[in-house]
Write a protein that holds these residues in place. Sequence first.
Motif, PDB file in Angstrom:
ATOM      1  N   VAL A  58       0.844  -1.192   0.000  1.00 51.35           N
ATOM      2  CA  VAL A  58       0.000   0.000   0.000  1.00 51.35           C
ATOM      3  C   VAL A  58       0.883   1.247   0.000  1.00 51.35           C
ATOM      4  O   VAL A  58       0.637   2.213  -0.732  1.00 51.35           O
ATOM      5  N   ALA A  59       1.951   1.207   0.794  1.00 44.59           N
ATOM      6  CA  ALA A  59       2.858   2.360   0.839  1.00 44.59           C
ATOM      7  C   ALA A  59       3.437   2.634  -0.548  1.00 44.59           C
ATOM      8  O   ALA A  59       3.457   3.779  -1.016  1.00 44.59           O
ATOM      9  N   LEU A  60       3.882   1.589  -1.229  1.00 44.73           N
ATOM     10  CA  LEU A  60       4.460   1.765  -2.570  1.00 44.73           C
ATOM     11  C   LEU A  60       3.423   2.310  -3.542  1.00 44.73           C
ATOM     12  O   LEU A  60       3.686   3.238  -4.310  1.00 44.73           O
ATOM     13  N   ALA A  61       2.217   1.746  -3.465  1.00 45.53           N
ATOM     14  CA  ALA A  61       1.162   2.206  -4.381  1.00 45.53           C
ATOM     15  C   ALA A  61       0.857   3.675  -4.127  1.00 45.53           C
ATOM     16  O   ALA A  61       0.657   4.450  -5.070  1.00 45.53           O
ATOM     17  N   VAL A  62       0.842   4.068  -2.852  1.00 43.56           N
ATOM     18  CA  VAL A  62       0.548   5.472  -2.530  1.00 43.56           C
ATOM     19  C   VAL A  62       1.620   6.384  -3.139  1.00 43.56           C
ATOM     20  O   VAL A  62       1.316   7.440  -3.678  1.00 43.56           O
ATOM     21  N   ILE A  63       2.878   5.931  -3.092  1.00 43.71           N
ATOM     22  CA  ILE A  63       3.950   6.763  -3.664  1.00 43.71           C
ATOM     23  C   ILE A  63       3.755   6.923  -5.170  1.00 43.71           C
ATOM     24  O   ILE A  63       3.837   8.033  -5.705  1.00 43.71           O
ATOM     25  N   VAL A  64       3.460   5.821  -5.850  1.00 43.11           N
ATOM     26  CA  VAL A  64       3.252   5.924  -7.303  1.00 43.11           C
ATOM     27  C   VAL A  64       2.041   6.812  -7.598  1.00 43.11           C
ATOM     28  O   VAL A  64       2.064   7.670  -8.482  1.00 43.11           O
ATOM     29  N   LEU A  65       0.965   6.610  -6.816  1.00 44.61           N
ATOM     30  CA  LEU A  65      -0.244   7.415  -7.021  1.00 44.61           C
ATOM     31  C   LEU A  65       0.051   8.893  -6.828  1.00 44.61           C
ATOM     32  O   LEU A  65      -0.430   9.747  -7.577  1.00 44.61           O
ATOM     33  N   ALA A  88      -0.069   4.013 -12.138  1.00 45.64           N
ATOM     34  CA  ALA A  88      -0.493   4.232 -10.759  1.00 45.64           C
ATOM     35  C   ALA A  88      -1.762   3.429 -10.465  1.00 45.64           C
ATOM     36  O   ALA A  88      -1.893   2.824  -9.404  1.00 45.64           O
ATOM     37  N   LEU A  89      -2.685   3.411 -11.427  1.00 46.80           N
ATOM     38  CA  LEU A  89      -3.918   2.642 -11.222  1.00 46.80           C
ATOM     39  C   LEU A  89      -3.597   1.153 -11.150  1.00 46.80           C
ATOM     40  O   LEU A  89      -4.186   0.418 -10.361  1.00 46.80           O
ATOM     41  N   LEU A  90      -2.634   0.738 -11.967  1.00 54.25           N
ATOM     42  CA  LEU A  90      -2.198  -0.658 -11.904  1.00 54.25           C
ATOM     43  C   LEU A  90      -1.666  -0.967 -10.510  1.00 54.25           C
ATOM     44  O   LEU A  90      -1.989  -2.003  -9.912  1.00 54.25           O
ATOM     45  N   ALA A  91      -0.859  -0.045  -9.978  1.00 51.13           N
ATOM     46  CA  ALA A  91      -0.306  -0.233  -8.632  1.00 51.13           C
ATOM     47  C   ALA A  91      -1.432  -0.340  -7.614  1.00 51.13           C
ATOM     48  O   ALA A  91      -1.426  -1.217  -6.740  1.00 51.13           O
ATOM     49  N   LEU A  92      -2.416   0.556  -7.745  1.00 57.06           N
ATOM     50  CA  LEU A  92      -3.531   0.554  -6.801  1.00 57.06           C
ATOM     51  C   LEU A  92      -4.318  -0.750  -6.909  1.00 57.06           C
ATOM     52  O   LEU A  92      -4.683  -1.375  -5.906  1.00 57.06           O
ATOM     53  N   LEU A  93      -4.554  -1.188  -8.146  1.00 58.05           N
ATOM     54  CA  LEU A  93      -5.291  -2.422  -8.375  1.00 58.05           C
ATOM     55  C   LEU A  93      -4.579  -3.600  -7.707  1.00 58.05           C
ATOM     56  O   LEU A  93      -5.193  -4.397  -6.988  1.00 58.05           O
ATOM     57  N   LEU A  94      -3.265  -3.675  -7.924  1.00 61.42           N
ATOM     58  CA  LEU A  94      -2.503  -4.780  -7.350  1.00 61.42           C
ATOM     59  C   LEU A  94      -2.544  -4.727  -5.825  1.00 61.42           C
ATOM     60  O   LEU A  94      -2.720  -5.746  -5.159  1.00 61.42           O
ATOM     61  N   PHE A 154      -1.971  15.178  -1.728  1.00 60.84           N
ATOM     62  CA  PHE A 154      -1.734  14.202  -0.662  1.00 60.84           C
ATOM     63  C   PHE A 154      -3.055  13.755  -0.054  1.00 60.84           C
ATOM     64  O   PHE A 154      -3.293  12.560   0.135  1.00 60.84           O
ATOM     65  N   VAL A 155      -3.932  14.718   0.228  1.00 61.61           N
ATOM     66  CA  VAL A 155      -5.220  14.373   0.838  1.00 61.61           C
ATOM     67  C   VAL A 155      -6.033  13.510  -0.121  1.00 61.61           C
ATOM     68  O   VAL A 155      -6.574  12.461   0.258  1.00 61.61           O
ATOM     69  N   ALA A 156      -6.074  13.936  -1.395  1.00 58.81           N
ATOM     70  CA  ALA A 156      -6.886  13.210  -2.371  1.00 58.81           C
ATOM     71  C   ALA A 156      -6.421  11.766  -2.508  1.00 58.81           C
ATOM     72  O   ALA A 156      -7.225  10.828  -2.508  1.00 58.81           O
ATOM     73  N   ILE A 157      -5.103  11.576  -2.596  1.00 65.02           N
ATOM     74  CA  ILE A 157      -4.564  10.226  -2.765  1.00 65.02           C
ATOM     75  C   ILE A 157      -4.834   9.392  -1.515  1.00 65.02           C
ATOM     76  O   ILE A 157      -5.202   8.212  -1.597  1.00 65.02           O
ATOM     77  N   ALA A 158      -4.671  10.013  -0.339  1.00 63.63           N
ATOM     78  CA  ALA A 158      -4.916   9.280   0.906  1.00 63.63           C
ATOM     79  C   ALA A 158      -6.368   8.802   0.950  1.00 63.63           C
ATOM     80  O   ALA A 158      -6.641   7.637   1.255  1.00 63.63           O
ATOM     81  N   VAL A 159      -7.288   9.702   0.615  1.00 62.01           N
ATOM     82  CA  VAL A 159      -8.708   9.348   0.660  1.00 62.01           C
ATOM     83  C   VAL A 159      -9.002   8.237  -0.352  1.00 62.01           C
ATOM     84  O   VAL A 159      -9.629   7.222  -0.031  1.00 62.01           O
ATOM     85  N   LEU A 160      -8.500   8.423  -1.570  1.00 62.53           N
ATOM     86  CA  LEU A 160      -8.732   7.417  -2.614  1.00 62.53           C
ATOM     87  C   LEU A 160      -8.227   6.047  -2.157  1.00 62.53           C
ATOM     88  O   LEU A 160      -8.937   5.041  -2.237  1.00 62.53           O
ATOM     89  N   SER A 161      -6.997   6.009  -1.641  1.00 64.66           N
ATOM     90  CA  SER A 161      -6.415   4.725  -1.235  1.00 64.66           C
ATOM     91  C   SER A 161      -7.246   4.088  -0.132  1.00 64.66           C
ATOM     92  O   SER A 161      -7.487   2.879  -0.143  1.00 64.66           O
ATOM     93  N   LEU A 162      -7.668   4.912   0.836  1.00 64.47           N
ATOM     94  CA  LEU A 162      -8.406   4.350   1.964  1.00 64.47           C
ATOM     95  C   LEU A 162      -9.769   3.821   1.526  1.00 64.47           C
ATOM     96  O   LEU A 162     -10.195   2.765   1.978  1.00 64.47           O
ATOM     97  N   VAL A 163     -10.428   4.566   0.641  1.00 68.18           N
ATOM     98  CA  VAL A 163     -11.740   4.115   0.175  1.00 68.18           C
ATOM     99  C   VAL A 163     -11.605   2.778  -0.545  1.00 68.18           C
ATOM    100  O   VAL A 163     -12.358   1.830  -0.303  1.00 68.18           O
ATOM    101  N   VAL A 164     -10.603   2.700  -1.420  1.00 67.99           N
ATOM    102  CA  VAL A 164     -10.397   1.455  -2.162  1.00 67.99           C
ATOM    103  C   VAL A 164     -10.044   0.323  -1.202  1.00 67.99           C
ATOM    104  O   VAL A 164     -10.540  -0.799  -1.323  1.00 67.99           O
ATOM    105  N   ALA A 165      -9.214   0.628  -0.203  1.00 69.17           N
ATOM    106  CA  ALA A 165      -8.813  -0.392   0.773  1.00 69.17           C
ATOM    107  C   ALA A 165     -10.040  -0.889   1.538  1.00 69.17           C
ATOM    108  O   ALA A 165     -10.201  -2.087   1.795  1.00 69.17           O
ATOM    109  N   LEU A 166     -10.912   0.058   1.891  1.00 74.44           N
ATOM    110  CA  LEU A 166     -12.123  -0.289   2.627  1.00 74.44           C
ATOM    111  C   LEU A 166     -12.980  -1.255   1.817  1.00 74.44           C
ATOM    112  O   LEU A 166     -13.501  -2.241   2.323  1.00 74.44           O
ATOM    113  N   LEU A 167     -13.087  -0.948   0.535  1.00 74.40           N
ATOM    114  CA  LEU A 167     -13.857  -1.791  -0.362  1.00 74.40           C
ATOM    115  C   LEU A 167     -13.248  -3.196  -0.408  1.00 74.40           C
ATOM    116  O   LEU A 167     -13.955  -4.203  -0.355  1.00 74.40           O
TER     117      LEU A 167
END
Lengths: 111, 890
Positions: free
Chosen positions: B500-507, B768-774, B856-869
């Motif tokens: 998740v940390a790596l994906a956040v950096i790419v995002l 970045a989306l690929l990273a998030l997906l993975l 930073f805020v947008a990416i954090a929110v996006l990552s958390l929402v996806v993680a929640l899902l």
Amino acid sequence: MTSKQKADLLQGTLDLLILKALSLGPMHGYGVGQRIMQMAEEMLKIEEGSLYPALYRLEEKEWIKSEWGISENNRRARFYKLTPAGRKQLNIEEENWLRFALAMGKVLRTA
Amino acid sequence: MWLKSFLRRVQGLWLSETIHKEISEELQFHIDMRVEENIRRGMTPDEARRDAERRFGNPMQIKEQGYDVRGARWLETIWQDLRYGARMLVKNPGFTLVAVVTLALGIGANTAIFSVINALLVRPLPFAEADRLVMIWETHPDIPRAPVSIPDFQDWRAQAQSFEQMAVHSDRFRNAALTGQGEPAYVQGSFISQNLFVLLGLKPVLGRNFLPEEEQPANNRVVILSQALWQRSFASDPGVVGKSIQLNGGSFTVVGVLGEQYPLEMDVWLPLSHLRAEDFTTRNYHRLSVIGRLKPGVTIEQARREMEAIAARLQQAYPASNKNIGVELLPLRHQLVGALRPVVLLIFAAVALVLLISCANVSNLLMAQASGRQKEMALRAALGAGRGRLVRQLLVESLLLALLGAGSGLALARWTLPLLRAWLSGLAPAKIPGLDSLGIDATTLAFTFGVSVLTGVLFGVAPALQISRIELNQALKEGGKSLTGVRSLNFSRALVVAEVALAVIVLLGAGLVVRSTQRLLRVDPGFPTDHLLSLKINLPATRYPSNERGNEQGDTQINNFYQKLIPRIRALPGVRQAAVIDRLPLAPSGAITPFWAEGQQPDAGKEPVMQTRSVDHRFFELMRIPLRSGRLFSEAEITNNPGHFVVVNETLARRFFPKQEPIGKRIFIRGPQREPIAFPIIGVVADIKDVGLDAPVEPESYFPGVGREATLLVRTAIDPLSLASAVRQSVLNVDPMLPLQQAHSVEETLSASIARRRLTASLLSAFALLALLLATIGIYGVVAYSVRQRTQEIGIRRALGAHASDILKLVIGRGIAPAVLGVVFGLAGALALSRWLTTLTADLLFEVRATDPMTFVAIAVLSLVVALLACYLPARKATKVDPLVALHYE
């Protein structure tokens, strides 16, 4: 060289003898041979060269491991050492062998 | 331990020699010891040796047996491991498929981007010994790389010892009219020194190079054609050499045709002596691009020191012209692809992180599989396999997976290469050397293989160590669960944190570039860009000569042309207004002019610079650029010989006439003899984005008049492109012989000018989306696994009266924790990397800092929402657990 009669080595027992010899501490190939002779009180006939393929096989099974060191007469020599797995194996084989020897003895005596 | 034995065996493959030697040494030692012992016991040396040899047996045979074990046996076991591993993969097709796809995405992305790096930055340029080729530029106080004057170049060539030779080209033969070959056409031409192609190691495919005597003006009416032009306009005529062609109305004899390797888009080459005579005598006209071939063994540093010394001598000798002129050396490759380097490396960094995430995912998959394999491992251990053997077995399986992934990745990479090629040619308007040969070659294959092996070890080693660490008795008794399950779950959670940390950096990287692009799109260019059509005009000097005073403006053929043209355009239905400017704004004018304001003359060489453009009297009205004070040009001032006065932009007025009335004040520029010429300011107009959307407004002066090189601007009431052919036809009605380019809408041009950013933003976003997906798949996998592990516990909780919502909370709470931690680490990591990120993305970021809080805020929110899902789906499944079934689960 001695008056005692020598027995040929039984198939598959050389590995056990090597493990037993190394259980006394790390040693190079020549020393392993010497130890086996001493323990058998010179009653066994071993072709000394055959020790080496056996040592390599045991190393392959990771029952012993080897590294280069310095011998008692200051030469480079390959030293072998028992691994924990080898010690376990020695215990198993010792037990097997004793049971086998006991059984053989009984059979031969009754015959 | 296992590693050592593995390495020893790997060594065995290549170092069988060593093994033979080691065995010989060991056996010799044995025999020597026996001989010593025998002598000690009283034998003669001869006797002792014979006895030792007899006891030893056949040494040759023993050596062979020994070698069989130590040297060759490992191959057999590896083969066994491979077959066993393949069987395991076939037995779990679901697992294998997910793992291979995950790896294929990661490895494929890396292969594709590496092939770009390979083509642009690694593979040799298509010139003989290209690593010895350097570009040599002059430097001016404000200009890091400027063209070179001919006398300076001649001094360089005479004095420099570091170079085998130097050659030059001057791309001053732009938009020349090629006539007599069907439709009149524009061609791009370059004046070159006779040795340029020799220096580059290029040979004409037809005919010959220029001869030394063709450097003389008397013999210089010769031309070399590019292969492309030869095919396009001469139908690949094999007899073209010796023929005469018409360029800008003059005739030239074709002496050769050059193949495609020339690094710039060029149609024709002519001898350098076509430059004006005064270019050869004054050091004030900077015309040349200089390229040198270093002598073998000379480094670019040595050459730079020598050239700097020469430049210093020139400064001393010619202070009037060379006072602030330095020198800069640049490897040719850097010159050609240097601008792409940071972008390509940024993307490479992104895909490398994607690959790491793939590794983490596959690691997790292997872990999840582990509990199912505990029994198998315990069984094999009980049958005598050492831990090393088990680890090796598991690693071979990982490598097998990695290689399968690499194979599919290669296919994926091949499929994406055309897209990447389009991306790259969108990045740089010029020809990119190596782009044509973009593909998967041996180097790329080696890279992919190397990466896949590395990947296999990386994702395989931790699970292998974990799985093989078995408490034998316990594992056999308990059917393989419990302890290892808990331990591997912790490990998996750690992996989720990491990915998740790596994906956040790419995002974040992608987010910053995307946001920059959005900002850029919102920049107001200062004038309405819609309903605006532009068409480049280039009047050949032969038919449109300057007037007797050497001016292109005033009472000339040129003026007549526009006098006839503009009314015709304005008469077209749908046209509101037409005007002429030399070069379209939104890009540097190409005429950076040193100047000074009245009463502020600085030392020579320290003058500030401004953009200059020539416009007609309708330009400001057509562009809707408001007048701030003073007045604009009148029609008479354009059509009659234009006077010496200027309209300036607000930036110039503000910066050089602060708190003064600029109207009536004068600015000075130097004439051909370096004499100051005064230009009174008659008007101040509002700023527009004169040099580009992403650059600050520069001081700019508009001079009255129209010339041979111009851009016709048409403001339309309807879709501008629908008028393109009518406008072109109007031009041809005035001059049927005039070669014309495509007409473009200004909005098209604008969008092309930010294509580099847009394309990079979309590519980065894709990765970045690929990273998030993975990473999402990773979270999902771990949570689903933990639910499976705890089915019994969940069943008990349900039986004891826990509600579905309690279970949901429980599962999501535990699943989301590592993701939250990962987001925090990712944000912190990006902050720590921000300086590095800033340099890497320097020319991609626009009005956005690498620490932009919004992103930073947008990416954090996006990552958390996806993680929640990702947690919610398996959690919901957990609520469906039937307590009765769960309790009988074991």
